[in-house]
Design a protein around this motif. Structure first.
Motif, short mmCIF file in Angstrom:
data_model
loop_
_atom_site.label_atom_id
_atom_site.label_comp_id
_atom_site.label_asym_id
_atom_site.label_seq_id
_atom_site.Cartn_x
_atom_site.Cartn_y
_atom_site.Cartn_z
N ILE A 158 0.87 -1.17 0.00
CA ILE A 158 0.00 0.00 0.00
C ILE A 158 0.90 1.22 0.00
O ILE A 158 1.67 1.44 0.92
CB ILE A 158 -0.93 -0.03 1.22
N ASP A 209 5.18 -6.16 5.04
CA ASP A 209 4.01 -5.34 4.75
C ASP A 209 3.98 -4.03 5.54
O ASP A 209 3.91 -2.93 4.98
CB ASP A 209 2.77 -6.19 5.06
N GLU A 210 4.09 -4.15 6.87
CA GLU A 210 3.99 -2.95 7.71
C GLU A 210 5.16 -2.00 7.45
O GLU A 210 5.01 -0.80 7.48
CB GLU A 210 3.96 -3.30 9.20
N ASN A 211 6.33 -2.61 7.20
CA ASN A 211 7.50 -1.78 6.95
C ASN A 211 7.32 -0.91 5.71
O ASN A 211 7.70 0.26 5.70
CB ASN A 211 8.74 -2.65 6.77
N LEU A 218 4.54 0.10 4.47
CA LEU A 218 3.59 1.14 4.85
C LEU A 218 4.31 2.29 5.55
O LEU A 218 4.09 3.46 5.27
CB LEU A 218 2.53 0.52 5.77
#
Lengths: 294, 324
Positions: A42, A99-101, A103
């Motif tokens: 994302i 994923d979070e990284n 973001l």
């Protein structure tokens, strides 16, 4: 009574105006959905990069008198190169594939770009006036400003080009292969890192085009991008993450929702439709209208 | 190992004593104010840390609890004459209720990772628009809070008063994190963060644990809201629900160290110091935020355990640990 009649009378105009803007929204969302579909990330820097493209178009007009619609020729390739480089030597390297990284890295990128814009371009709102800014097109029941109409058709045309690129060219085939099956693509000799960066570049190139198309009918300041972040995410989620058709349909739905919502609920409360749709679609149908079942 | 533990305990005690004495040592209102902001940020960061750091649920809308608490105590005072020292409990309850509401909708439908981050962002935006459009929040004009320094108003006539209040809140938040680190509940949260399916297979009720976590985060955010309004005496929708505060909450935590007791405090101290220095030497708008953004990218890229992680690695080496 009179109010309701007036509201009803203004409705077609609101719908058409919403469709006009929806096409540009779709273009913004198209970049986001493409990046998500292939990279599964994302891109939180989307709004900031759109703002950058708008500034590029703005300064090309201000200093060289280049019409924003013509500026697409310069801004789109430049955006592609920027996006390619950002992913290849920045985001891809720093995020370690988590994923979070990603973001967070794209969030950091957004903060840097936004504040660099404040630093270099000041926080003042800028607008441009073209010789045909106030020309209108008469549809019989509604007058549309000419820049909006041009942007509408240009957006559709670019969406078509993108669709051709993805479905007909070798690059597009490679992109689809990587999106479907990374390891397999690597095994048949596709340079996956290159395709990732190229996809990110194409996504940002969409923003370059959208920035140029927005400028004649929208102001730009360092925070303009924020307006489009939630809108673009909403469209992408609504249309289905990774779906090109979905982004187009979602763009029109959101454009009309915003414009009709503004008419019925007023300027302030009218914006609530977008966040409401976003929450509802995430909860009730997270795959979106056209998304693949996961 | 045991000596290391008691040494850490002593260090904490010394830190607390120092923190208590600071207003006596430093006779400069500016520095006291900056330190108050550091503590306030650390407290907000800890609220984010419980959900994001320990439970692994990254939110991009952590501000929503802060804003709800801020409006709750302000409206309780303005419309019902309830003093903020009682109102802060209303704010805590409102924040926790907001946590339960958002948590139920998000976790009930299994949203995690980026989707959870995005839905919290959408909720913050949703409530910003509501607050901007309805009457009882003061709409876009906002709420002005009367200044009547007294303990019942949680307002003080010298910066040290706010400093001590912020210190009290921060100490409580540290104790909550400390309790998390040694309770079964905290262990469940960490298990959910590492692998939710595995945790569930081992009998952890992930939904319930995440609900508790978001309610605690919400309660803390609510308390922070009351503190903010009583100190700055003004509240409007962009302050209450703007993305800036959400970003600050996650920034201080990630810079300091995700899922650690002192991470948010360390992060808040470092970032605010940078901010003050940048503001002092470079009179340019946006510059300190550029540095913030670069720090965030750098930390994610090179120091996934934050500054605390850097410190820990060294401590382990000193203790002769072999799993560095």
């Amino acid at each position: 009574m009179l109010d309701e009649f007036m509201l009803l009378g203004m409705m077609p105009a609101a719908v058409v105006n919403g469709l006009m803007f929806g096409a540009i929204y779709a273009l913004v969302a198209l970049g986001l959905t493409l990046i998500y579909g292939v990279l599964h990330i994302i891109n939180f820097a989307h709004g900031a990069l759109l703002m950058l493209a708008m500034y590029a178009a703005f300064y090309l007009f201000r200093h060289f008198g280049i019409d924003p619609y013509f500026a697409i020729v310069f801004v789109v390739p430049a955006s592609f190169v920027l996006g390619y480089a950002l992913y290849r030597w920045g985001i891809g390297k720093l995020a370690h594939g988590k994923d979070e990284n990603i973001l967070l890295v794209t969030l950091g990128l957004a903060i840097v770009i936004e504040n660099a814009a404040i630093f270099f371009f000041t926080a003042d709102q800028q607008t441009i006036t073209l010789s045909y800014s106030y020309d209108t097109v008469d549809l019989g029941f509604v007058f549309l400003s000419l820049p909006k109409v041009i942007s509408f058709f240009a957006s559709l045309f670019i969406c078509l080009l993108l669709w051709l690129l993805i479905s007909k060219t070798d690059l597009g085939r490679a992109i689809r292969a990587v999106a479907k099956e990374r390891q397999g693509a690597r095994l048949v000799g596709i340079d996956v890192e290159h395709i990732f960066a190229a996809t990110y570049g194409i996504g940002i190139a969409c923003l370059g085009a959208a920035g140029c198309l927005l400028l004649p009918s929208f102001y730009v300041d360092p925070f303009t991008g924020n307006i489009f972040v939630l809108v673009a995410f909403t469209i992408v989620v609504l249309g289905g993450m990774g779906s090109i058709v979905g982004a187009l349909v979602g763009g029109f739905i959101i454009g009309v929702t915003e414009s009709v919502g503004g008419l019925i609920l007023g300027e302030s409360l009218g914006q609530i439709g977008i966040s409401l749709i976003f929450i509802l679609i995430l909860v009730l149908r997270p795959t979106g209208l056209f998304g693949a079942k996961s | 190992m045991k000596s290391l533990k008691s040494r850490n305990g002593l260090l904490c005690l010394a830190g607390l004593v120092l923190a208590l004495l600071i207003p006596q040592i430093i006779d400069n209102n500016f520095y006291i104010d900056v330190l108050t902001l550091v503590l306030f940020s650390a407290f907000l960061g800890q609220s984010w840390n419980i959900l994001g750091g320990y439970a692994g649920q990254f939110s991009f809308g952590g501000v929503v609890f802060f804003g709800t608490g801020a409006y709750a105590s302000s409206i309780l005072f303005r419309s019902f004459g309830i003093d903020p020292w009682i109102g802060i409990f209303g704010a805590i309850a409102a924040g926790a209720a907001m946590g339960a509401f958002i948590g139920f909708i998000s976790f009930r439908y299994g949203l995690k990772g980026s989707y959870f981050a995005l839905i919290t962002l959408a909720f913050a935006e949703f409530f910003r628009i509501i607050a901007n459009s309805v009457e009882f929040t003061g709409g876009g004009v906002g709420i002005f809070i009367d200044y009547n320094p007294s303990l019942t108003q949680l307002q003080f006539d010298n910066p040290a008063g706010y400093y001590y209040l912020a210190l009290l809140m921060t100490v409580i938040s540290l104790l909550i994190a400390w309790w998390l680190e040694r309770s079964r509940f905290g262990a469940s949260l960490v298990a959910i963060r590492e692998n939710e399916e595995a945790a569930e297979a081992l009998g952890v009720n992930a939904f319930r644990c995440k609900m508790y976590a978001i309610c605690i985060a919400g309660a803390m955010g609510g308390a922070a809201g009351t503190f903010y309004t009583q100190k700055f005496l003004y509240l409007d929708p962009p302050i209450a629900y703007g993305i800036g505060t959400s970003v600050e909450m996650l920034l201080v935590t990630i810079v300091g160290g995700l899922g650690t007791i002192f991470g948010p405090l360390v992060g808040a101290f470092v970032l605010h110091s940078i901010n003050e220095v940048a503001r002092h030497y470079l009179e340019a708008p946006g510059l300190s935020m550029i540095v913030y953004g670069l720090i965030l990218i750098g930390i994610v890229g090179f120091l996934p355990n934050g500054l605390i992680g850097l410190f820990r690695r060294r401590q382990k080496k000193m203790a002769g640990g072999d799993d560095a």
